[in-house]
Design a protein around this motif. Sequence first.
Motif, PDB file in Angstrom:
ATOM      1  N   LYS A  77       0.835  -1.209   0.000  1.00 42.94           N
ATOM      2  CA  LYS A  77       0.000   0.000   0.000  1.00 42.94           C
ATOM      3  C   LYS A  77       0.863   1.250   0.000  1.00 42.94           C
ATOM      4  N   TRP A  78       1.940   1.197   0.747  1.00 40.58           N
ATOM      5  CA  TRP A  78       2.921   2.281   0.767  1.00 40.58           C
ATOM      6  C   TRP A  78       4.240   1.721   0.256  1.00 40.58           C
ATOM      7  N   ASN A  79       4.802   2.336  -0.753  1.00 38.97           N
ATOM      8  CA  ASN A  79       6.015   1.808  -1.365  1.00 38.97           C
ATOM      9  C   ASN A  79       6.928   2.939  -1.799  1.00 38.97           C
ATOM     10  N   TYR A 120       8.542  -1.260   1.306  1.00 35.93           N
ATOM     11  CA  TYR A 120       7.084  -1.277   1.262  1.00 35.93           C
ATOM     12  C   TYR A 120       6.499  -1.796   2.571  1.00 35.93           C
ATOM     13  N   SER A 121       5.223  -1.561   2.733  1.00 41.43           N
ATOM     14  CA  SER A 121       4.517  -2.015   3.927  1.00 41.43           C
ATOM     15  C   SER A 121       3.794  -3.329   3.638  1.00 41.43           C
ATOM     16  N   GLN A 144       4.229  -5.277   9.165  1.00 45.11           N
ATOM     17  CA  GLN A 144       5.655  -5.348   8.869  1.00 45.11           C
ATOM     18  C   GLN A 144       6.100  -4.255   7.900  1.00 45.11           C
ATOM     19  N   ALA A 145       7.337  -3.847   8.067  1.00 47.08           N
ATOM     20  CA  ALA A 145       8.032  -3.056   7.056  1.00 47.08           C
ATOM     21  C   ALA A 145       8.918  -4.033   6.289  1.00 47.08           C
ATOM     22  N   LYS A 146       8.832  -4.021   4.945  1.00 44.93           N
ATOM     23  CA  LYS A 146       9.537  -5.021   4.155  1.00 44.93           C
ATOM     24  C   LYS A 146      10.377  -4.361   3.054  1.00 44.93           C
ATOM     25  N   TYR A 147      11.202  -5.197   2.445  1.00 49.60           N
ATOM     26  CA  TYR A 147      12.153  -4.709   1.439  1.00 49.60           C
ATOM     27  C   TYR A 147      12.314  -5.778   0.368  1.00 49.60           C
ATOM     28  N   ALA A 148      12.291  -5.367  -0.898  1.00 52.71           N
ATOM     29  CA  ALA A 148      12.493  -6.288  -2.020  1.00 52.71           C
ATOM     30  C   ALA A 148      13.558  -5.721  -2.942  1.00 52.71           C
ATOM     31  N   SER A 149      14.356  -6.611  -3.533  1.00 52.22           N
ATOM     32  CA  SER A 149      15.394  -6.145  -4.457  1.00 52.22           C
ATOM     33  C   SER A 149      15.657  -7.202  -5.519  1.00 52.22           C
ATOM     34  N   TRP A 150      16.149  -6.727  -6.653  1.00 49.62           N
ATOM     35  CA  TRP A 150      16.510  -7.557  -7.794  1.00 49.62           C
ATOM     36  C   TRP A 150      18.022  -7.470  -7.977  1.00 49.62           C
ATOM     37  N   ASP A 151      18.705  -8.621  -8.075  1.00 47.29           N
ATOM     38  CA  ASP A 151      20.163  -8.620  -8.196  1.00 47.29           C
ATOM     39  C   ASP A 151      20.649  -8.841  -9.618  1.00 47.29           C
ATOM     40  N   GLY A 152      19.729  -8.787 -10.565  1.00 53.69           N
ATOM     41  CA  GLY A 152      20.058  -9.039 -11.963  1.00 53.69           C
ATOM     42  C   GLY A 152      19.632 -10.405 -12.427  1.00 53.69           C
ATOM     43  N   LYS A 153      19.340 -11.299 -11.459  1.00 52.87           N
ATOM     44  CA  LYS A 153      18.894 -12.654 -11.779  1.00 52.87           C
ATOM     45  C   LYS A 153      17.642 -13.061 -11.011  1.00 52.87           C
ATOM     46  N   ILE A 192      12.025  -6.002   7.390  1.00 51.47           N
ATOM     47  CA  ILE A 192      12.867  -5.062   8.115  1.00 51.47           C
ATOM     48  C   ILE A 192      12.511  -5.059   9.595  1.00 51.47           C
ATOM     49  N   SER A 193      11.229  -4.973   9.885  1.00 53.88           N
ATOM     50  CA  SER A 193      10.764  -5.001  11.265  1.00 53.88           C
ATOM     51  C   SER A 193       9.286  -5.311  11.281  1.00 53.88           C
ATOM     52  N   GLY A 194       8.802  -5.707  12.436  1.00 48.47           N
ATOM     53  CA  GLY A 194       7.385  -5.996  12.578  1.00 48.47           C
ATOM     54  C   GLY A 194       7.109  -6.655  13.907  1.00 48.47           C
ATOM     55  N   ARG A 195       5.959  -6.354  14.439  1.00 48.10           N
ATOM     56  CA  ARG A 195       5.587  -6.962  15.702  1.00 48.10           C
ATOM     57  C   ARG A 195       4.344  -7.808  15.499  1.00 48.10           C
ATOM     58  N   THR A 196       3.197  -7.188  15.574  1.00 45.93           N
ATOM     59  CA  THR A 196       1.935  -7.898  15.407  1.00 45.93           C
ATOM     60  C   THR A 196       1.052  -7.106  14.475  1.00 45.93           C
ATOM     61  N   PRO A 197       0.050  -7.755  13.851  1.00 41.64           N
ATOM     62  CA  PRO A 197      -0.867  -7.004  12.995  1.00 41.64           C
ATOM     63  C   PRO A 197      -1.587  -5.885  13.730  1.00 41.64           C
ATOM     64  N   ALA A 198      -1.633  -5.963  15.062  1.00 43.79           N
ATOM     65  CA  ALA A 198      -2.294  -4.913  15.830  1.00 43.79           C
ATOM     66  C   ALA A 198      -1.483  -3.622  15.842  1.00 43.79           C
ATOM     67  N   VAL A 199      -0.185  -3.721  15.513  1.00 45.43           N
ATOM     68  CA  VAL A 199       0.674  -2.537  15.466  1.00 45.43           C
ATOM     69  C   VAL A 199       1.328  -2.474  14.085  1.00 45.43           C
ATOM     70  N   PRO A 200       0.611  -1.957  13.085  1.00 43.45           N
ATOM     71  CA  PRO A 200       1.149  -1.936  11.716  1.00 43.45           C
ATOM     72  C   PRO A 200       2.431  -1.122  11.617  1.00 43.45           C
ATOM     73  N   GLN A 201       3.301  -1.553  10.724  1.00 42.80           N
ATOM     74  CA  GLN A 201       4.533  -0.830  10.458  1.00 42.80           C
ATOM     75  C   GLN A 201       4.741  -0.723   8.949  1.00 42.80           C
ATOM     76  N   GLY A 202       5.591   0.198   8.563  1.00 47.43           N
ATOM     77  CA  GLY A 202       5.982   0.316   7.163  1.00 47.43           C
ATOM     78  C   GLY A 202       5.256   1.367   6.376  1.00 47.43           C
ATOM     79  N   MET A 203       4.246   2.012   6.961  1.00 48.17           N
ATOM     80  CA  MET A 203       3.507   3.027   6.213  1.00 48.17           C
ATOM     81  C   MET A 203       4.386   4.256   5.998  1.00 48.17           C
TER      82      MET A 203
END
Length: 283
Positions: free
Chosen positions: A199-201, A215-216, A222-231, A238-249
């Motif tokens: 939703k947030w990227n 991205y969230s 959770q706050a998350k991260y995606a990457s492409w290395d060429g292949k 990155i971090s996260g606790r529970t769905p009750a405490v959203p992160q990454g926005m």
Amino acid sequence: MLMNSRSSRSSTARALCGTGLILFLLLLGAAGAQAQDWTWTIERVDSTGWFTSLATDVEGNVHVSYIAKEEELRYGFRPAGGNRWFTMRVDRAYGYTDLALDSEENPHICYTVVIGEGRQDLKYARLENNQWVTQTIAPASGINSYTCSVAVGPDGTPHVAFFHEKLPNLTPHSQLRYAVLKDSEWLVRTLDFDKSSGKWNSLQVDSKGNPHIAYSSYDRGQAKYASWDGKNWSTSTISGRTPAVPQGMGNSLYLDAHGNEYMTYFDQLNLRESEEMKADRAY
């Protein structure tokens, strides 16, 4: 002096939006030798403006994209050292915008357009020979909403990250997707199948032309991260606790000259910052 890193545009541009209809630009300038002497100045860009995005080029020219109250995408330009803004209509649009510059300092913008019931298209625009060229990414795929991010590789290839909210039949889809323009065709893929991911990227492209996305994952908190290395693509939390405490926005991603990644994001309780240092890169 305006910060000349594209990572600054997400946090700065959102700050520009505010709650009013008048779009202003805030500039941080040095009034003396000490950093504490720097002051903010304000410039009026337009009489209307939502969902802004900001970038500066190597010459100090300022570029901004935004949505006008007439539900149209506009682009503004102010030359370095000047005080006059030039604005122009780009396309019909509604929702978040994101702007990036290529190596020739041409603007590229991603945005969304409401077509009708069950359809909100993701679009891409670039300024070419003083004309705006627009394209639809993944047309008729349903509702693409919330945020999108655009970045341009060293070879001029545009990359876009976006949130695919619903299918054409209005079935929730809620996934992070990524698109890249190859041979005049947009290649699109889903990067994270978790519900409400992306939703947030925020998207950056490194010196090798590889995309990196912060991205969230809202439902997982959770706050998350995606990457492409060429292949291959890789994703990590990155971090996260529970769905009750959203992160990454409200995240913003920055890559420095050494390939280190920096990410800011909001959780329900705090503004947070994380970074990944590349041990194999010397300073």
